[in-house]
Design an enzyme around this catalytic site. Structure first.
Site, PDB file in Angstrom:
ATOM      1  N   GLU A 160       0.804  -1.236   0.000  1.00 35.88           N
ATOM      2  CA  GLU A 160       0.000   0.000   0.000  1.00 35.88           C
ATOM      3  C   GLU A 160       0.834   1.281   0.000  1.00 35.88           C
ATOM      4  O   GLU A 160       0.613   2.168   0.831  1.00 35.88           O
ATOM      5  CB  GLU A 160      -0.966  -0.031   1.192  1.00 35.88           C
ATOM      6  CG  GLU A 160      -1.884  -1.241   1.169  1.00 35.88           C
ATOM      7  CD  GLU A 160      -2.741  -1.417   2.425  1.00 35.88           C
ATOM      8  OE1 GLU A 160      -2.722  -0.530   3.289  1.00 35.88           O
ATOM      9  OE2 GLU A 160      -3.431  -2.444   2.523  1.00 35.88           O
ATOM     10  N   GLU A 265      -6.229 -10.715  -1.009  1.00 34.59           N
ATOM     11  CA  GLU A 265      -7.003 -10.472   0.223  1.00 34.59           C
ATOM     12  C   GLU A 265      -8.493 -10.425  -0.114  1.00 34.59           C
ATOM     13  O   GLU A 265      -9.224  -9.551   0.336  1.00 34.59           O
ATOM     14  CB  GLU A 265      -6.576  -9.154   0.879  1.00 34.59           C
ATOM     15  CG  GLU A 265      -5.098  -9.095   1.218  1.00 34.59           C
ATOM     16  CD  GLU A 265      -4.666  -7.829   1.936  1.00 34.59           C
ATOM     17  OE1 GLU A 265      -5.539  -7.084   2.436  1.00 34.59           O
ATOM     18  OE2 GLU A 265      -3.445  -7.577   1.990  1.00 34.59           O
TER      19      GLU A 265
HETATM   20  O1  G3I Z   1      -4.580  -7.893  19.175  1.00 34.11           O
HETATM   21  C1  G3I Z   1      -5.230  -6.710  19.661  1.00 34.11           C
HETATM   22  C2  G3I Z   1      -5.950  -6.994  20.946  1.00 34.11           C
HETATM   23  O2  G3I Z   1      -4.993  -7.314  21.927  1.00 34.11           O
HETATM   24  C3  G3I Z   1      -6.745  -5.746  21.355  1.00 34.11           C
HETATM   25  O3  G3I Z   1      -7.480  -6.018  22.497  1.00 34.11           O
HETATM   26  C4  G3I Z   1      -7.710  -5.345  20.234  1.00 34.11           C
HETATM   27  C5  G3I Z   1      -8.504  -4.086  20.572  1.00 34.11           C
HETATM   28  O4  G3I Z   1      -8.588  -3.209  19.501  1.00 34.11           O
HETATM   29  O5  G3I Z   1      -6.950  -5.111  19.075  1.00 34.11           O
HETATM   30  C6  G3I Z   1      -6.237  -6.260  18.623  1.00 34.11           C
HETATM   31  O6  G3I Z   1      -5.526  -5.916  17.481  1.00 34.11           O
HETATM   32  C7  G3I Z   1      -6.278  -5.747  16.303  1.00 34.11           C
HETATM   33  C8  G3I Z   1      -5.710  -6.684  15.256  1.00 34.11           C
HETATM   34  O7  G3I Z   1      -6.339  -6.463  14.019  1.00 34.11           O
HETATM   35  C9  G3I Z   1      -5.882  -8.161  15.638  1.00 34.11           C
HETATM   36  O8  G3I Z   1      -7.232  -8.478  15.696  1.00 34.11           O
HETATM   37  C10 G3I Z   1      -6.150  -4.303  15.838  1.00 34.11           C
HETATM   38  O9  G3I Z   1      -6.820  -3.444  16.746  1.00 34.11           O
HETATM   39  C11 G3I Z   1      -6.768  -4.143  14.460  1.00 34.11           C
HETATM   40  O10 G3I Z   1      -6.492  -2.844  13.972  1.00 34.11           O
HETATM   41  C12 G3I Z   1      -6.148  -5.155  13.519  1.00 34.11           C
HETATM   42  O11 G3I Z   1      -6.796  -5.034  12.282  1.00 34.11           O
HETATM   43  C13 G3I Z   1      -6.129  -5.605  11.183  1.00 34.11           C
HETATM   44  C14 G3I Z   1      -5.895  -4.534  10.134  1.00 34.11           C
HETATM   45  O12 G3I Z   1      -5.278  -5.117   9.005  1.00 34.11           O
HETATM   46  C15 G3I Z   1      -5.013  -3.411  10.640  1.00 34.11           C
HETATM   47  O13 G3I Z   1      -3.716  -3.722  10.621  1.00 34.11           O
HETATM   48  C16 G3I Z   1      -7.017  -6.697  10.602  1.00 34.11           C
HETATM   49  O14 G3I Z   1      -7.116  -7.779  11.527  1.00 34.11           O
HETATM   50  C17 G3I Z   1      -6.423  -7.211   9.298  1.00 34.11           C
HETATM   51  O15 G3I Z   1      -7.381  -8.031   8.648  1.00 34.11           O
HETATM   52  C18 G3I Z   1      -6.123  -6.039   8.371  1.00 34.11           C
HETATM   53  O16 G3I Z   1      -5.488  -6.542   7.207  1.00 34.11           O
HETATM   54  C19 G3I Z   1      -5.166  -5.588   6.201  1.00 34.11           C
HETATM   55  C20 G3I Z   1      -3.968  -6.099   5.450  1.00 34.11           C
HETATM   56  O17 G3I Z   1      -2.925  -6.371   6.355  1.00 34.11           O
HETATM   57  C21 G3I Z   1      -3.525  -5.100   4.396  1.00 34.11           C
HETATM   58  N1  G3I Z   1      -4.609  -4.745   3.501  1.00 34.11           N
HETATM   59  C22 G3I Z   1      -5.836  -4.327   4.158  1.00 34.11           C
HETATM   60  C23 G3I Z   1      -6.286  -5.392   5.149  1.00 34.11           C
HETATM   61  C24 G3I Z   1      -7.587  -5.064   5.731  1.00 34.11           C
HETATM   62  O18 G3I Z   1      -7.452  -3.885   6.477  1.00 34.11           O
END
Ligand code: G3I
Length: 371
Positions: A160, A265
């Site tokens: 990205e 994805e």
């Molecule tokens: O693990 C913590 C947990 O300890 C905490 O209590 C909770 C509260 O918010 O957050 C948890 O972390 C979250 C993590 O996912 C694991 O579930 C983050 O907040 C959350 O922001 C994170 O979201 C991920 C997102 O990327 C942001 O990085 C999504 O799971 C994941 O599917 C998404 O994937 C991205 C690709 O990497 C790149 N392209 C877009 C795609 C979708 O956004």
């Protein structure tokens, strides 16, 4: 005493019944056709994996994953915030488990992702000098890509880096390292991981302007004599609005550059949203209409979803000589990040399997293409 025993017996029976009510569905999920087998002569079929799945906490889920998929991408655990939490500390525990999972179950791993502006370790915010960013950038790529060379099939080296108009996104890497950081990332990855395929990955890069920017990036990397093996089109689309013409044009244009094309994805959102794409920084405010399908997906939407997946897979099959992999962003609807983005706590239905791993009409349509 008797009362205690009685209560225990009732609650144990209740628990057993609750589990049994899940069992028939989840067990029968093993009798349906397998995506990876159905498309084995065409392209790889992947899924994103979360921590519980990598740790094999639920044996039925593991069996289901192994039967349906032959490729996997970690949804979060290889991102820099998790694998490189402090300046001089790496945490390889989960990534090592993922590699073991792949070896044990014959599933090829795509590393995700080395350089991304999001989910960076918190210490990056404190860095205010180009030298320090450069040091992080070099060490991170060298250490992580080097450790898994020969153990993962591929890396999303840069994720990205582009804006919607095809210009470079204002990230900490662009700010401190300049326009060439993408080429530099691939150069470092190539040195550290000579046996690993190297990809550029983005969302909306099937859209003409962003695609043009992506093509420029690939050309620039190649002109510098650096290796790039593929372009990933993430494929976070919306029901009834999948841009099939742009997708086909993108497959052709990227392949003409001599790189592999993959859908990395894939999911199709069914819930209301007022913008397209997958910028995790973008959010929406909840209102009364924003979570409409808590009681189930209406048949009309279910059928549209099935038609969209059917049309997409028809296109992938048409270009199977260029498309090497199709990865879904999650195993089933319950796993999907779309239940929590851009609004937390919604009920979404973007994948081929429902919350009990049961095949949806979209799955049947996709499988039927090969009958
Ligand atoms: O693990 C913590 C947990 O300890 C905490 O209590 C909770 C509260 O918010 O957050 C948890 O972390 C979250 C993590 O996912 C694991 O579930 C983050 O907040 C959350 O922001 C994170 O979201 C991920 C997102 O990327 C942001 O990085 C999504 O799971 C994941 O599917 C998404 O994937 C991205 C690709 O990497 C790149 N392209 C877009 C795609 C979708 O956004």
């Amino acid at each position: 005493m008797y009362l205690k025993k009685y209560t225990f017996a009732i609650s144990t029976t209740a628990l057993l019944l609750a589990n049994l009510s899940l069992l028939p569905d989840r067990a029968s999920a093993q009798n349906i056709p397998s995506l990876k087998d159905t498309f084995k002569k065409d392209f790889g079929i992947g899924t994103a994996l979360n921590t519980a799945q990598i740790e094999e906490r639920d044996p039925q889920m593991t069996a289901f994953i192994v039967r349906q998929f032959n490729m996997a991408t970690p949804e979060n655990i290889m991102k820099s915030a998790l694998i490189h939490p402090k300046w001089d500390t790496y945490n390889f525990e989960m990534a090592d488990k993922l590699v073991e999972f792949g070896k044990k179950h014959n599933i090829k791993i795509n590393g995700h992702t080395l350089i991304w502006h999001s989910q960076l370790p918190p210490f990056i915010r404190g860095i205010k000098s180009a030298d320090s960013i450069r040091t992080f950038f070099n060490d991170h790529i060298k250490t992580v890509a080097g450790r898994y060379d020969g153990k993962v099939l591929s890396w999303d080296v840069v994720n990205e880096a582009l804006n919607e108009d095809g210009t470079m996104r204002k990230s900490v890497f662009l700010q401190y390292l300049g326009d060439d950081f993408v080429t530099e990332a691939f150069r470092l990855a190539q040195q550290a991981a000579p046996k690993t395929e190297l990809y550029y990955n983005d969302y909306n890069n099937e859209q003409p302007k962003k695609r043009a920017g992506c093509i420029e990036l690939v050309k620039k990397i190649k002109a510098a004599g650096v290796r790039i093996d593929g372009v990933g089109i993430q494929g976070h689309w919306h029901v009834g609005k999948v841009p099939l013409n742009d997708i086909e044009e993108s497959i052709l244009q990227y392949a003409a550059l001599g790189v592999k094309v993959m859908f990395t994805e894939l999911d199709i959102e069914v819930l209301p949203r007022n913008f397209q794409g997958a910028d995790v920084g973008q959010r929406m405010t909840a209102n009364e209409q924003s979570n409409p399908y808590t009681a189930g997906l209406p048949d009309s939407v279910q059928q549209q979803l099935a038609a969209d997946y059917e049309a997409l897979f028809k296109l992938f099959l048409k270009h199977k000589d260029k498309v090497t992999r199709v990865t879904f962003w999650g195993v089933n609807d319950a796993d999907s990040w779309l239940n929590n983005w851009p609004i937390r706590g919604r009920t979404s239905y973007p994948l081929l399997f429902d919350r009990k791993n049961q095949p949806k009409p979209a799955f049947e349509k996709v499988i039927a293409l090969k009958k």
